[in-house]
Scaffold this motif. Structure first.
Motif, PDB file in Angstrom:
ATOM      1  N   UNK A   1     -51.073  65.829  19.155  1.00 53.08           N
ATOM      2  CA  UNK A   1     -50.080  64.990  18.390  1.00 53.08           C
ATOM      3  C   UNK A   1     -50.913  63.951  17.170  1.00 53.08           C
ATOM      4  N   UNK A   2     -51.883  64.078  17.028  1.00 50.41           N
ATOM      5  CA  UNK A   2     -52.715  63.220  16.083  1.00 50.41           C
ATOM      6  C   UNK A   2     -52.227  63.921  14.568  1.00 50.41           C
ATOM      7  N   UNK A   3     -52.240  62.835  13.719  1.00 55.69           N
ATOM      8  CA  UNK A   3     -51.684  63.172  12.305  1.00 55.69           C
ATOM      9  C   UNK A   3     -52.649  62.571  11.430  1.00 55.69           C
TER      10      UNK A   3
ATOM     11  N   UNK B   1     -49.710  64.676   4.809  1.00 51.73           N
ATOM     12  CA  UNK B   1     -49.968  64.805   6.084  1.00 51.73           C
ATOM     13  C   UNK B   1     -50.338  66.225   6.810  1.00 51.73           C
ATOM     14  N   UNK B   2     -51.180  66.052   7.627  1.00 48.79           N
ATOM     15  CA  UNK B   2     -51.711  67.216   8.320  1.00 48.79           C
ATOM     16  C   UNK B   2     -51.717  66.979   9.771  1.00 48.79           C
ATOM     17  N   UNK B   3     -51.780  68.163  10.608  1.00 51.23           N
ATOM     18  CA  UNK B   3     -51.618  67.974  12.181  1.00 51.23           C
ATOM     19  C   UNK B   3     -50.871  68.956  12.736  1.00 51.23           C
ATOM     20  N   UNK B   4     -50.946  69.310  13.907  1.00 50.56           N
ATOM     21  CA  UNK B   4     -50.103  70.379  14.748  1.00 50.56           C
ATOM     22  C   UNK B   4     -48.834  70.159  14.597  1.00 50.56           C
TER      23      UNK B   4
ATOM     24  N   UNK C   1     -45.634  63.644   0.232  1.00 50.62           N
ATOM     25  CA  UNK C   1     -46.654  63.751   1.638  1.00 50.62           C
ATOM     26  C   UNK C   1     -46.217  64.706   2.460  1.00 50.62           C
ATOM     27  N   UNK C   2     -45.092  65.460   2.351  1.00 51.13           N
ATOM     28  CA  UNK C   2     -44.462  66.425   3.491  1.00 51.13           C
ATOM     29  C   UNK C   2     -44.666  67.769   2.847  1.00 51.13           C
ATOM     30  N   UNK C   3     -44.618  68.717   3.606  1.00 53.54           N
ATOM     31  CA  UNK C   3     -44.506  70.217   3.106  1.00 53.54           C
ATOM     32  C   UNK C   3     -42.933  70.309   2.440  1.00 53.54           C
ATOM     33  N   UNK C   4     -43.119  70.911   1.403  1.00 49.74           N
ATOM     34  CA  UNK C   4     -41.554  71.324   0.937  1.00 49.74           C
ATOM     35  C   UNK C   4     -40.703  71.953   1.586  1.00 49.74           C
TER      36      UNK C   4
END
Length: 361
Positions: free
Chosen positions: A32-34, A41-44, A172-175
């Motif tokens: 859950x780490x970002x 922002x990257x993470x699972x 900061x977020x994927x399109x």
């Protein structure tokens, strides 16, 4: 009477999603780490949202189709056709990196997707073909059309603007996430803040009664198939943009099954009428999280289909009236329903005689 959380149709999908996330945390404590890198922002969890965005889009369109008492099995083929058209146009252009080339390619792909939706809508609403048969035709032929467009090859593109929709970032977020959430918000406003949602539910519950009530049921059915194809077209552009290529054999493969499963998990009735857009989003996230869990646990990817099949069986059993009747328990403090009287319980009425004065000796 207001619905309590225990009876809400969103409770079980939410609990299932939480359980999958907990399982991933147990397997990978940093799941859950970002992290923030270059303002993004990257993470699972971000990967789950981005990879699940195409399924969300297709499932949103499928929700409205199922709410109208229909089904759309052709969305996977529309995904393949959309990606093939876009990549083929970009690859054959004189300047593949030009933004105008990418916009034109997207316009062509979405225009063809709408045309395919018009085909499905005409077969179902105008000619009265069963939805599963009408969309099965395009499901079979569409994949072949995509293969013809790409000559059976994987068409790769090298264009920075082409990567924006599937792999780009904004705020900061994927399109892809922002596009899916925007479509979700727009459809939510149209179906819950206007009369469109009520009309759609009425068509799904009883098309003939809605027609007699003055509802233009054919227009509504026509529109939902067009919208479903449009969502599939955008999803096809997302997938092609993410991998910078068009793979007609694998793009959108079985995505129609994932969309139907997401809709059912979210609480939408397969019999038409009642639907839940929020539940559909939860269902799509459950499917993508389940896929990620299988990969994280080191299980072979082919096993994912087995897990999905088990989920389908469980959901169908939970929605089956006979299964619920067998497994349901009597509520405490609730009296059983009175049984109807039988012929033995009904006794003939005794004749009443009027006696005046003294009794006869």
């Amino acid at each position: 009477m207001s619905r309590t959380p225990a009876t809400s149709s969103l409770l079980w999908p939410a609990l299932a999603l939480v359980a999958l996330l907990v399982a991933n945390v147990v397997i990978t404590p940093s799941f859950l780490s970002i992290r923030i890198q270059d303002g993004h922002l990257f993470g699972s969890t971000i990967d789950i949202l981005r990879n699940g965005a195409p399924t969300m889009l297709v499932a949103l369109g499928m929700t409205l189709v199922i709410a109208s008492r229909g089904i759309d099995l052709s969305v996977g083929a529309v995904v393949a056709v959309s990606g093939a058209l876009a990549c083929a146009h970009i690859a054959s252009a004189a300047d593949p990196a030009a933004p105008g080339t990418v916009v034109t390619a997207a316009g062509i792909a979405l225009g063809v997707a709408v045309a395919l939706g018009l085909w499905n809508g005409a077969l179902v609403s105008v000619f009265g073909v069963q939805p599963i048969i009408a969309t099965l035709v395009l499901m079979t032929a569409g994949r072949g059309i995509a293969l013809l467009i790409t000559d059976g090859q994987i068409v790769t593109v090298t264009s920075a603007p082409c990567k924006v929709l599937g792999a780009g970032y904004a705020l900061g977020l994927p399109v892809a996430i922002l596009v899916s959430l925007s479509v979700f918000g727009l459809i939510g406003l149209l179906t819950r803040r206007t009369a469109l949602g009520m009309l759609l539910e009425s068509v799904g519950v009883n098309p003939e009664a809605s027609r007699l009530a003055g509802v233009r049921h054919r227009s509504i059915v026509f529109a939902v198939y067009v919208f479903s194809a449009l969502c599939a077209g955008v999803a096809g552009l997302m997938i092609a943009s993410n991998i910078a290529a068009a793979d007609a054999n694998n793009a959108g493969l079985w995505i129609e099954m994932d969309a139907i499963l997401a809709v059912v998990i979210g609480g939408t009735s397969l019999l038409g009428g009642r639907f839940s857009l929020t539940g559909t989003i939860l269902g799509a996230l459950i499917i993508q999280t389940l896929t990620t869990t299988v990969y994280t646990a080191g299980i072979t990817p082919e096993t994912t289909l087995v897990f999905k099949a088990l989920v389908v069986i469980a959901v169908c059993l939970l929605q089956a009236p006979k299964f619920r009747a067998v497994t349901s328990r009597r509520r405490p403090g609730r009296r059983p329903a009175a049984k109807p009287p039988t012929a033995q319980d009904v006794r003939p009425a005794q004749p009443v005689t009027a006696v005046s004065g003294m009794a006869a000796k």
